[in-house]
Design a protein around this motif. Structure first.
Motif, PDB file in Angstrom:
ATOM      1  N   LEU A 344       0.824  -1.208   0.000  1.00  0.00           N
ATOM      2  CA  LEU A 344       0.000   0.000   0.000  1.00  0.00           C
ATOM      3  C   LEU A 344       0.859   1.260   0.000  1.00  0.00           C
ATOM      4  O   LEU A 344       0.560   2.235  -0.705  1.00  0.00           O
ATOM      5  CB  LEU A 344      -0.927  -0.017   1.229  1.00  0.00           C
ATOM      6  N   VAL A 345       1.935   1.245   0.739  1.00  0.00           N
ATOM      7  CA  VAL A 345       2.835   2.400   0.771  1.00  0.00           C
ATOM      8  C   VAL A 345       3.493   2.594  -0.592  1.00  0.00           C
ATOM      9  O   VAL A 345       3.634   3.721  -1.087  1.00  0.00           O
ATOM     10  CB  VAL A 345       3.888   2.229   1.877  1.00  0.00           C
ATOM     11  N   ALA A 346       3.871   1.521  -1.243  1.00  0.00           N
ATOM     12  CA  ALA A 346       4.512   1.621  -2.559  1.00  0.00           C
ATOM     13  C   ALA A 346       3.535   2.163  -3.601  1.00  0.00           C
ATOM     14  O   ALA A 346       3.908   2.985  -4.462  1.00  0.00           O
ATOM     15  CB  ALA A 346       5.037   0.247  -2.978  1.00  0.00           C
ATOM     16  N   ILE A 347       2.270   1.703  -3.562  1.00  0.00           N
ATOM     17  CA  ILE A 347       1.269   2.223  -4.498  1.00  0.00           C
ATOM     18  C   ILE A 347       1.050   3.714  -4.284  1.00  0.00           C
ATOM     19  O   ILE A 347       0.923   4.471  -5.257  1.00  0.00           O
ATOM     20  CB  ILE A 347      -0.050   1.441  -4.334  1.00  0.00           C
ATOM     21  N   TYR A 348       1.019   4.121  -3.047  1.00  0.00           N
ATOM     22  CA  TYR A 348       0.806   5.546  -2.762  1.00  0.00           C
ATOM     23  C   TYR A 348       1.931   6.396  -3.348  1.00  0.00           C
ATOM     24  O   TYR A 348       1.670   7.396  -4.026  1.00  0.00           O
ATOM     25  CB  TYR A 348       0.719   5.757  -1.248  1.00  0.00           C
ATOM     26  N   PHE A 349       3.161   6.011  -3.116  1.00  0.00           N
ATOM     27  CA  PHE A 349       4.281   6.808  -3.625  1.00  0.00           C
ATOM     28  C   PHE A 349       4.416   6.698  -5.152  1.00  0.00           C
ATOM     29  O   PHE A 349       4.977   7.590  -5.783  1.00  0.00           O
ATOM     30  CB  PHE A 349       5.588   6.367  -2.960  1.00  0.00           C
ATOM     31  N   PHE A 350       3.890   5.610  -5.745  1.00  0.00           N
ATOM     32  CA  PHE A 350       3.953   5.462  -7.196  1.00  0.00           C
ATOM     33  C   PHE A 350       3.055   6.473  -7.901  1.00  0.00           C
ATOM     34  O   PHE A 350       3.389   6.997  -8.950  1.00  0.00           O
ATOM     35  CB  PHE A 350       3.558   4.032  -7.586  1.00  0.00           C
ATOM     36  N   TYR A 351       1.897   6.764  -7.326  1.00  0.00           N
ATOM     37  CA  TYR A 351       0.943   7.683  -7.951  1.00  0.00           C
ATOM     38  C   TYR A 351       0.974   9.099  -7.359  1.00  0.00           C
ATOM     39  O   TYR A 351       0.261   9.968  -7.861  1.00  0.00           O
ATOM     40  CB  TYR A 351      -0.482   7.141  -7.802  1.00  0.00           C
ATOM     41  N   GLU A 352       1.781   9.356  -6.334  1.00  0.00           N
ATOM     42  CA  GLU A 352       1.661  10.621  -5.602  1.00  0.00           C
ATOM     43  C   GLU A 352       2.024  11.824  -6.451  1.00  0.00           C
ATOM     44  O   GLU A 352       1.247  12.784  -6.558  1.00  0.00           O
ATOM     45  CB  GLU A 352       2.555  10.585  -4.356  1.00  0.00           C
ATOM     46  N   PHE A 353       3.171  11.841  -7.113  1.00  0.00           N
ATOM     47  CA  PHE A 353       3.665  13.024  -7.817  1.00  0.00           C
ATOM     48  C   PHE A 353       3.652  12.856  -9.340  1.00  0.00           C
ATOM     49  O   PHE A 353       4.411  13.531 -10.036  1.00  0.00           O
ATOM     50  CB  PHE A 353       5.090  13.349  -7.357  1.00  0.00           C
TER      51      PHE A 353
END
Length: 375
Positions: A344-353
């Protein structure tokens, strides 16, 4: 013959004054008797208060115990020695005239006149400008509640005017009709510091009301937690759980700046706040904390120091903090939950910026006939 006649005439004339003196002496005696009678009647019937004096002297009042006194001079500091300030039973009109012409009474009348002018001015301001002041205070309170910058204060007032606010329209007409009024259609306080001053005044009133409710509660529970503000200053937040009106309420009481997070520092901050508001340890029944060692230490923790002042204090470990710790340590015991968290943390940072990646995931959700929401 001539000598005999002269002697006879002389004798007659000499007797007349003697008779006259005797008659005057008798009349003087009569007058003296009348004077003594008048004195007796005067002492027998003393002077009394005349009701017509109340109409002649507007400041005069009559009391059975005090006698007659001056309503204006009563309570004035410079008239403490005046008999009409305490009460006089010298029922003479001349005494009333002397008091009316005295310097102390004239000063008291001037002070009374100025007080009447001030009361009239307050009534005028309250009638004309109180509604717009209330509207400005509500606007400043709205800014604080919604976390909006104070520089938007005048913009919100302009929005209310454009929406047809009757309060600001009346203030505008009142300001145009009076040449001595400098108030614009936005109100009296239109500088950049006005909303901050209003919010501070509102906060002071709310703080005083909170302190009154806390002091009236028979039992008080203190809950504290440490935090850090945007200026990187360490803060100690304090809440009180009280009984007010037969109901249990939680009140925000203080946000104190502390230099560090040691037990002595936190304990001294709590004691200083209690002394400032007038709360004693006998009313403290509970203490809640986040469960850190500085709070729950069995030798020198904050809870132990508080129990030294009142052994009846119950130290409670916050249930929310305990649940967070339980879930954290439980997740570490299950490897699968750890992998889910990493994913979940990796998905968040993948789409964040990344805007293209974010648009692709939105298209993917639309293809599955789902409502597009922000992730």
């Amino acid at each position: 013959m001539a000598q005999v006649t002269l002697q006879s005439l002389w004798k007659k004339t000499s007797k007349r004054p003697r008779d006259h003196d005797e008659t005057e002496t008798e009349s003087d005696k009569d007058n003296s008797e009348q004077r003594t009678k008048k004195r007796r009647t005067t002492t027998q019937y003393p002077k009394c208060f005349q009701q017509k004096w109340l109409l002649e002297f507007e400041w005069l009042k009559k009391d059975d115990s005090r006698g007659m006194f001056c309503e204006v001079c009563t309570g004035m500091a410079h008239c403490k020695t005046s008999p009409f300030s305490v009460g006089s039973k010298n029922f003479q009109r001349s005494a009333l005239v002397r008091h009316q012409m005295s310097k102390d009474h004239i000063i008291s009348m001037q002070a009374k006149r100025q007080q009447n002018y001030m009361d009239a001015a307050k009534t005028c301001v309250k009638k004309k400008y109180l509604p717009i002041l209330e509207a400005q205070l509500k606007t400043a309170l709205f800014l604080a509640k919604e976390n909006i910058a104070n520089r938007k204060f005048l913009s919100l007032i302009d929005l209310q005017i454009s929406n047809g606010s009757t309060v600001f329209q009346k203030a505008s007409s009142a300001g145009q009709s009076s040449a001595t009024t400098s108030m614009s259609s936005r109100g009296i306080y239109t500088n950049h510091q006005a909303p901050a001053d209003m919010q501070k005044a509102l906060a002071d009133v709310l703080r005083e009301m909170t302190i009154v409710r806390v002091k009236e509660s028979p039992f008080v529970g203190i809950m504290v937690d440490e935090s850090m503000d945007i200026a990187t200053d360490k803060k100690l937040i304090m809440f009180c759980k009280i009984v007010y009106g037969g109901q249990i309420k939680i009140e925000f009481c203080a946000n104190v700046t502390v230099p560090d997070g040691k037990a002595d520092t936190i304990y001294n901050s709590i004691v200083n706040w209690m002394n400032s508001v007038g709360i004693t340890f006998k009313n403290i029944s509970g203490f809640g904390s986040d469960g850190a060692s500085v709070m729950t230490g069995r030798l020198s923790g904050v809870g132990v120091k508080l129990r030294e002042q009142n052994p009846r204090i119950i130290h409670i470990w916050c249930a929310a903090h305990r649940l967070a710790l339980v879930s954290h340590w439980a997740a570490k015991k299950v490897p699968y939950l750890g992998r889910v968290q990493e994913m979940l943390v990796a998905i968040y940072f993948f789409y964040e910026f990344s805007a293209p990646r974010y648009n692709k995931i939105k298209e993917l959700k639309k293809n599955h006939e789902g409502k597009s929401e922000k992730i």
